[in-house]
Design a protein around this motif. Structure first.
Motif, PDB file in Angstrom:
ATOM      1  N   SER A 163       0.849  -1.194   0.000  1.00 56.28           N
ATOM      2  CA  SER A 163       0.000   0.000   0.000  1.00 56.28           C
ATOM      3  C   SER A 163       0.884   1.244   0.000  1.00 56.28           C
ATOM      4  O   SER A 163       2.084   1.169   0.307  1.00 56.28           O
ATOM      5  CB  SER A 163      -0.894   0.005   1.237  1.00 56.28           C
ATOM      6  OG  SER A 163      -0.118   0.250   2.409  1.00 56.28           O
ATOM      7  N   PRO A 164       0.315   2.408  -0.326  1.00 56.14           N
ATOM      8  CA  PRO A 164       1.118   3.641  -0.274  1.00 56.14           C
ATOM      9  C   PRO A 164       1.752   3.885   1.090  1.00 56.14           C
ATOM     10  O   PRO A 164       2.893   4.359   1.173  1.00 56.14           O
ATOM     11  CB  PRO A 164       0.098   4.728  -0.620  1.00 56.14           C
ATOM     12  CG  PRO A 164      -0.909   4.040  -1.489  1.00 56.14           C
ATOM     13  CD  PRO A 164      -1.029   2.652  -0.911  1.00 56.14           C
ATOM     14  N   LEU A 165       1.044   3.545   2.158  1.00 57.45           N
ATOM     15  CA  LEU A 165       1.596   3.745   3.500  1.00 57.45           C
ATOM     16  C   LEU A 165       2.771   2.807   3.752  1.00 57.45           C
ATOM     17  O   LEU A 165       3.803   3.210   4.310  1.00 57.45           O
ATOM     18  CB  LEU A 165       0.499   3.527   4.549  1.00 57.45           C
ATOM     19  CG  LEU A 165       0.915   3.671   6.015  1.00 57.45           C
ATOM     20  CD1 LEU A 165       1.542   5.038   6.283  1.00 57.45           C
ATOM     21  CD2 LEU A 165      -0.298   3.449   6.927  1.00 57.45           C
ATOM     22  N   GLN A 166       2.653   1.562   3.356  1.00 57.76           N
ATOM     23  CA  GLN A 166       3.763   0.620   3.524  1.00 57.76           C
ATOM     24  C   GLN A 166       4.962   1.026   2.678  1.00 57.76           C
ATOM     25  O   GLN A 166       6.111   0.889   3.115  1.00 57.76           O
ATOM     26  CB  GLN A 166       3.295  -0.790   3.167  1.00 57.76           C
ATOM     27  CG  GLN A 166       2.324  -1.369   4.186  1.00 57.76           C
ATOM     28  CD  GLN A 166       1.588  -2.575   3.679  1.00 57.76           C
ATOM     29  OE1 GLN A 166       1.375  -2.727   2.467  1.00 57.76           O
ATOM     30  NE2 GLN A 166       1.172  -3.444   4.578  1.00 57.76           N
ATOM     31  N   GLN A 167       4.711   1.532   1.471  1.00 59.50           N
ATOM     32  CA  GLN A 167       5.811   2.001   0.632  1.00 59.50           C
ATOM     33  C   GLN A 167       6.513   3.186   1.279  1.00 59.50           C
ATOM     34  O   GLN A 167       7.742   3.297   1.232  1.00 59.50           O
ATOM     35  CB  GLN A 167       5.295   2.390  -0.749  1.00 59.50           C
ATOM     36  CG  GLN A 167       6.381   2.881  -1.697  1.00 59.50           C
ATOM     37  CD  GLN A 167       7.435   1.836  -2.000  1.00 59.50           C
ATOM     38  OE1 GLN A 167       7.100   0.700  -2.312  1.00 59.50           O
ATOM     39  NE2 GLN A 167       8.713   2.207  -1.912  1.00 59.50           N
ATOM     40  N   ARG A 168       5.730   4.068   1.908  1.00 60.67           N
ATOM     41  CA  ARG A 168       6.326   5.222   2.596  1.00 60.67           C
ATOM     42  C   ARG A 168       7.228   4.753   3.736  1.00 60.67           C
ATOM     43  O   ARG A 168       8.332   5.282   3.928  1.00 60.67           O
ATOM     44  CB  ARG A 168       5.222   6.135   3.131  1.00 60.67           C
ATOM     45  CG  ARG A 168       5.733   7.369   3.868  1.00 60.67           C
ATOM     46  CD  ARG A 168       6.478   8.305   2.937  1.00 60.67           C
ATOM     47  NE  ARG A 168       7.110   9.402   3.644  1.00 60.67           N
ATOM     48  CZ  ARG A 168       8.355   9.804   3.439  1.00 60.67           C
ATOM     49  NH1 ARG A 168       9.112   9.208   2.522  1.00 60.67           N
ATOM     50  NH2 ARG A 168       8.852  10.818   4.114  1.00 60.67           N
ATOM     51  N   LEU A 169       6.772   3.754   4.488  1.00 62.34           N
ATOM     52  CA  LEU A 169       7.586   3.217   5.580  1.00 62.34           C
ATOM     53  C   LEU A 169       8.863   2.580   5.029  1.00 62.34           C
ATOM     54  O   LEU A 169       9.957   2.789   5.576  1.00 62.34           O
ATOM     55  CB  LEU A 169       6.775   2.184   6.365  1.00 62.34           C
ATOM     56  CG  LEU A 169       7.496   1.473   7.509  1.00 62.34           C
ATOM     57  CD1 LEU A 169       7.999   2.469   8.540  1.00 62.34           C
ATOM     58  CD2 LEU A 169       6.568   0.445   8.164  1.00 62.34           C
ATOM     59  N   LEU A 170       8.739   1.827   3.943  1.00 62.71           N
ATOM     60  CA  LEU A 170       9.910   1.197   3.325  1.00 62.71           C
ATOM     61  C   LEU A 170      10.915   2.253   2.871  1.00 62.71           C
ATOM     62  O   LEU A 170      12.132   2.092   3.066  1.00 62.71           O
ATOM     63  CB  LEU A 170       9.468   0.327   2.153  1.00 62.71           C
ATOM     64  CG  LEU A 170      10.561  -0.401   1.373  1.00 62.71           C
ATOM     65  CD1 LEU A 170      11.325  -1.361   2.269  1.00 62.71           C
ATOM     66  CD2 LEU A 170       9.955  -1.162   0.191  1.00 62.71           C
ATOM     67  N   ASP A 171      10.427   3.334   2.283  1.00 58.66           N
ATOM     68  CA  ASP A 171      11.318   4.416   1.844  1.00 58.66           C
ATOM     69  C   ASP A 171      12.085   5.010   3.022  1.00 58.66           C
ATOM     70  O   ASP A 171      13.274   5.340   2.908  1.00 58.66           O
ATOM     71  CB  ASP A 171      10.516   5.508   1.138  1.00 58.66           C
ATOM     72  CG  ASP A 171       9.991   5.074  -0.222  1.00 58.66           C
ATOM     73  OD1 ASP A 171      10.544   4.114  -0.787  1.00 58.66           O
ATOM     74  OD2 ASP A 171       9.023   5.686  -0.712  1.00 58.66           O
ATOM     75  N   LEU A 172      11.412   5.152   4.157  1.00 62.78           N
ATOM     76  CA  LEU A 172      12.061   5.717   5.345  1.00 62.78           C
ATOM     77  C   LEU A 172      13.076   4.740   5.927  1.00 62.78           C
ATOM     78  O   LEU A 172      14.117   5.155   6.445  1.00 62.78           O
ATOM     79  CB  LEU A 172      11.011   6.096   6.388  1.00 62.78           C
ATOM     80  CG  LEU A 172      10.178   7.336   6.037  1.00 62.78           C
ATOM     81  CD1 LEU A 172       8.945   7.423   6.917  1.00 62.78           C
ATOM     82  CD2 LEU A 172      11.026   8.605   6.191  1.00 62.78           C
ATOM     83  N   TRP A 173      12.776   3.458   5.881  1.00 59.10           N
ATOM     84  CA  TRP A 173      13.764   2.472   6.329  1.00 59.10           C
ATOM     85  C   TRP A 173      15.022   2.530   5.460  1.00 59.10           C
ATOM     86  O   TRP A 173      16.141   2.440   5.953  1.00 59.10           O
ATOM     87  CB  TRP A 173      13.177   1.069   6.244  1.00 59.10           C
ATOM     88  CG  TRP A 173      12.248   0.708   7.364  1.00 59.10           C
ATOM     89  CD1 TRP A 173      12.164   1.292   8.598  1.00 59.10           C
ATOM     90  CD2 TRP A 173      11.274  -0.341   7.361  1.00 59.10           C
ATOM     91  NE1 TRP A 173      11.194   0.678   9.346  1.00 59.10           N
ATOM     92  CE2 TRP A 173      10.636  -0.329   8.621  1.00 59.10           C
ATOM     93  CE3 TRP A 173      10.870  -1.283   6.422  1.00 59.10           C
ATOM     94  CZ2 TRP A 173       9.619  -1.229   8.962  1.00 59.10           C
ATOM     95  CZ3 TRP A 173       9.873  -2.184   6.746  1.00 59.10           C
ATOM     96  CH2 TRP A 173       9.250  -2.146   8.011  1.00 59.10           C
ATOM     97  N   LEU A 174      14.825   2.686   4.166  1.00 55.16           N
ATOM     98  CA  LEU A 174      15.952   2.681   3.229  1.00 55.16           C
ATOM     99  C   LEU A 174      16.795   3.941   3.317  1.00 55.16           C
ATOM    100  O   LEU A 174      18.020   3.899   3.223  1.00 55.16           O
ATOM    101  CB  LEU A 174      15.433   2.527   1.800  1.00 55.16           C
ATOM    102  CG  LEU A 174      15.143   1.114   1.311  1.00 55.16           C
ATOM    103  CD1 LEU A 174      14.328   1.161   0.035  1.00 55.16           C
ATOM    104  CD2 LEU A 174      16.443   0.353   1.079  1.00 55.16           C
ATOM    105  N   GLY A 175      16.138   5.104   3.467  1.00 51.24           N
ATOM    106  CA  GLY A 175      16.866   6.360   3.370  1.00 51.24           C
ATOM    107  C   GLY A 175      17.371   6.556   1.955  1.00 51.24           C
ATOM    108  O   GLY A 175      16.631   6.367   0.989  1.00 51.24           O
ATOM    109  N   ASP A 176      18.652   6.905   1.810  1.00 52.05           N
ATOM    110  CA  ASP A 176      19.205   7.133   0.467  1.00 52.05           C
ATOM    111  C   ASP A 176      19.942   5.908  -0.076  1.00 52.05           C
ATOM    112  O   ASP A 176      20.686   5.994  -1.039  1.00 52.05           O
ATOM    113  CB  ASP A 176      20.148   8.342   0.483  1.00 52.05           C
ATOM    114  CG  ASP A 176      21.303   8.171   1.476  1.00 52.05           C
ATOM    115  OD1 ASP A 176      21.368   7.101   2.140  1.00 52.05           O
ATOM    116  OD2 ASP A 176      22.118   9.098   1.598  1.00 52.05           O
ATOM    117  N   ARG A 177      19.707   4.733   0.536  1.00 42.68           N
ATOM    118  CA  ARG A 177      20.385   3.516   0.089  1.00 42.68           C
ATOM    119  C   ARG A 177      19.513   2.765  -0.921  1.00 42.68           C
ATOM    120  O   ARG A 177      18.340   3.076  -1.091  1.00 42.68           O
ATOM    121  CB  ARG A 177      20.691   2.621   1.305  1.00 42.68           C
ATOM    122  CG  ARG A 177      21.603   3.307   2.325  1.00 42.68           C
ATOM    123  CD  ARG A 177      21.592   2.572   3.649  1.00 42.68           C
ATOM    124  NE  ARG A 177      20.252   2.492   4.221  1.00 42.68           N
ATOM    125  CZ  ARG A 177      19.922   1.752   5.276  1.00 42.68           C
ATOM    126  NH1 ARG A 177      20.850   1.006   5.855  1.00 42.68           N
ATOM    127  NH2 ARG A 177      18.690   1.737   5.746  1.00 42.68           N
TER     128      ARG A 177
END
Length: 733
Positions: free
Chosen positions: A242-256
């Motif tokens: 979902s868009p919310l889960q993708q947002r969380l994944l993006d934050l976990w990743l950062g710029d990696r």
């Protein structure tokens, strides 16, 4: 049942990193060895995606490339996460975190709450429907049970799509959602629900994700601590993000960009919850340097089942259909799918129960049979029909195995016997672990023979029998194991909700069957109005219904029965017609369906190493379709593309060369410990024997060979083609 609960329950741990790769096909091996940078795995149904990604993690850990504690593998159900942990344990990759999005977020939120927010963390509510009912009462809006469930679903959708109450009406209209009540009323109920939660100091499951996102966005120190812990991410079922889960994944990743995602757009069936395949389909755009691996070798289903599945998707439309994968069965031929028309729904249920009874009498285990339907309301008719036929069954989505009272009692009894068994007269005459378990469970109601009939008594016996069978398999796989070892295994399985097989026919909705498989599948109720469901109006909704049927078809390993009824009740008007999705596929429905553009073939696409982030991905040149070199017909089937001719067109194959190639391949496969097809498939050997290449350039051009295999096997293959003897020495790299 899942592959993890099939015959090889307790395999031996590989003795080295290289041994982890043994038995993987070429594409799975590419997944397992692509350990750096963004990786996208497009995996068709039954192609071994879980095997590929667990071996990828295990290979990285065993080779010392990945630190176990730095890997976070995320999937969508606790059962799938538990299965992944179990497989990683069997591969010797201990210490890797495999969790659902919610579980991973909750763990982080609980840890950082005192530091980031302060005070005690609010209580988490398991079921929000009572809160929605209280919100409706506060708003003086009357909701019946069905409306209460539908409004709750709308609130969940709003939260995972990050829609606030004030924006609900506009967002729902834009998404084409058919609101169960006036959108303004739902917005009012949504707002009241949020106020009620705040007033009572509780949070729901969606809040867990929202709050974790908020903490990671607002507190850089917390985000940096999480990113220091986890440096490598794997996301399974990525089409369901979902868009919310993708947002969380993006934050976990950062710029990696050390991210591996796995999914299949053709299995996107949860859009009503906010899931979207766009993240999967846009992965290459967001990560231009990504490696894309396509898994299309279907190890689950027979060619007949796979042909029907491919035919369903060949008629599909839309963006997901444009990226469909054309499966290629790796199994021997099986029976053709059976299509049956009935006069009414009770007759359809009785007909299915009768055939199931015949299958069980012929030796097919009840646990290897499933009846799948579109809505849970269809279950009752089949429960009654199976009971009348004396067939045991279990409801998928009912009480979880390890939560059943008889299983909890049995677990406790086994633990007590493991601790104090030396003083238990029951165990005096038991020679091995299975005998010990049978002795203990006999005190809980297990008997060597099942009770007559069905109902609660039979269901309790089936639960205990599943534990007896698990003990037998456990002891066979690990000679000398103790009752204490079995109890530890049960503890691990209970925490992961990894249930053993229960000997009963499975009744399940198509949605709840996702991720499971059986030898025999009955797809019932395939009439217009039910498949596709009546309320599927838009093109997007219709296509999701088609994908849902595709998921149902691909659950079957060997036998597939498809049926529909002309009326709902006996004596009713026969005004129903079979599902439009079967047009052109079932006998008598107008002949073979016209095929859409060919699905994607398996293989690997390397990333564009020097492409800057955000730069457009170079467009691939459209190739003219391959044509049969005998009759000139356009080719789409994977096997025909390798041969460059139709299956039924005359072959000019050199039989002698072909047989010598097969014998040589068997030796290579034995030496490398891999299946023979990992060296060359039968179709590739046929293509070589038909072209009889004279040099490495000609050999590399044969479909299925390529430069890598030419380098490895070229000398031997060319020698065989030239009629020369082949050196028996190793051909390893």
């Amino acid at each position: 049942m899942t592959a993890a609960t099939h015959s090889s329950l307790f395999p031996q741990v590989p003795d080295s990193a290289d041994a982890v790769l043994d038995g993987l096909d070429p594409e799975q091996r590419e997944v397992a060895t692509a350990l750096r940078g963004p990786v996208c795995v497009l995996a068709g149904a039954g192609t071994g995606k879980t095997r590929a990604i667990t071996h990828r993690i295990a290979y990285g850990v065993r080779a010392g490339i990945l630190q176990p504690s730095s890997v976070l593998a995320v999937t969508f159900t606790a059962r799938a996460a538990g299965e992944m942990r179990g497989r990683l344990r069997q591969l010797g990759a201990v210490g890797v975190q495999a969790r659902t999005f919610h579980s991973a977020a909750l763990r982080q939120l609980q840890y950082f709450w005192p530091k980031a927010i302060g005070g005690p963390m609010p209580r988490l509510v398991d079921r929000k429907i009572q809160f929605v009912a209280d919100a409706a009462a506060a708003c003086r809006i009357r909701l019946d049970r069905g409306e209460l469930r539908d409004v709750t679903a709308e609130i969940e959708w709003s939260k995972v799509t990050q829609t606030v109450p004030a924006d609900y009406a506009l967002a729902a209209a834009k998404a084409g959602r058919e609101a169960p009540r006036d959108p303004a009323e739902i917005a009012q109920l949504y707002s009241a629900y949020e106020d009620l939660k705040r007033g009572r100091g509780v949070i729901d499951f969606e809040d867990v994700l929202l709050l974790t996102v908020a903490v990671l966005q607002d507190r850089r120190d917390v985000a940096e601590q999480v990113r220091a812990q986890y440096q490598h991410f794997v996301v399974d079922e990525y089409q369901d993000v979902s868009p919310l889960q993708q947002r969380l994944l993006d934050l976990w990743l950062g710029d990696r960009d050390d991210l591996c995602v796995v999914g299949d757009a053709s299995q996107t069936i949860y859009s009503f919850t906010g899931a979207t395949a766009d993240h999967l389909l846009d992965f290459r755009t967001r990560h231009p340097g990504a490696t894309v691996v396509k898994l299309v070798r279907d190890y689950r289903s027979t060619p007949q089942v796979v042909h029907l599945a491919n035919g369903l998707l060949a008629q599909a439309r839309g963006r997901a259909a444009d990226h469909r994968l054309e499966l290629i069965s790796q199994r021997p031929a099986g029976p053709e799918p059976v299509y049956t028309e009935y006069t009414d729904e009770p007759a359809e249920a009785e007909g299915a129960a009768r055939r199931i009874r015949e299958l069980i009498d012929s030796g097919v285990p009840a646990a290897e049979i499933a009846v799948l339907f579109r809505t849970n309301s269809q279950s009752e008719t089949y429960e009654q029909a199976l009971s009348d036929a004396g067939v045991p069954y279990q409801l998928r989505g009912a009480e979880r195995f390890f939560d059943r009272p008889e299983v909890r009692k049995a677990h406790t009894a086994l633990r007590a016997a493991a601790r104090f068994g030396g003083n238990d007269a029951l165990l005096d005459d038991t020679a091995d672990l299975p005998a010990q378990v049978r002795a203990v469970l006999s005190g809980e109601g297990w008997t060597p023979q099942p009770p007559a009939g069905s109902g609660a008594v039979r269901e309790r016996w089936e639960s205990l029998a599943a534990l007896v069978n698990l003990a037998r398999d456990f002891a066979a796989a690990r000679p000398g194991t103790t009752l204490g070892d079995l109890v530890a295994e049960l503890d691990e399985r209970a925490s992961a909700q990894h249930a053993p097989t229960v000997q009963g026919v499975t009744l399940a909705s198509l949605h709840s069957a996702k991720g499971l498989e059986w030898d025999v599948v009955f797809l019932v109720g395939l009439a217009e109005g039910m498949m596709p469901i009546t309320y599927a109006k838009t093109d997007e909704q219709i296509e999701e219904e088609r994908r849902l049927l595709y998921v149902g078809v691909t659950r079957a390993r060997e036998r597939l029965h498809l049926s529909w009824a002309l009326s709902r009740a006996p004596g009713g008007r026969p005004n129903r017609r079979p599902s439009r999705f079967l047009d052109g596929l079932r006998p008598g429905s107008g002949g073979p369906a016209g095929r859409a553009a060919a699905g994607a073939a398996g293989g690997v696409e390397r990333g564009f190493g020097g492409t800057a982030a955000g730069a457009p991905v170079p467009r691939r040149t459209r190739r003219s379709p391959a044509r049969c070199r005998v009759c000139g017909r356009a080719l789409t089937d994977g096997g025909e593309l390798k041969l460059l001719r139709c299956e039924d067109c005359p072959s000019d194959m050199d039989e002698g060369v072909y047989e010598r190639l097969r014998a040589w391949r068997a030796v290579q496969a034995r030496r490398s410990g891999q299946p023979a097809f990992c060296v060359f498939t039968d179709k590739t050997l046929m293509a070589i024997a038909e072209t009889v290449p004279e040099d490495e350039h000609e050999l590399a051009r044969v479909p299925g060979v390529g430069a890598r295999k030419t380098n490895r096997y070229g000398a031997d293959v060319l020698a065989i083609c030239a009629g020369q003897e082949v050196d028996d020495g190793d051909t390893d790299d």
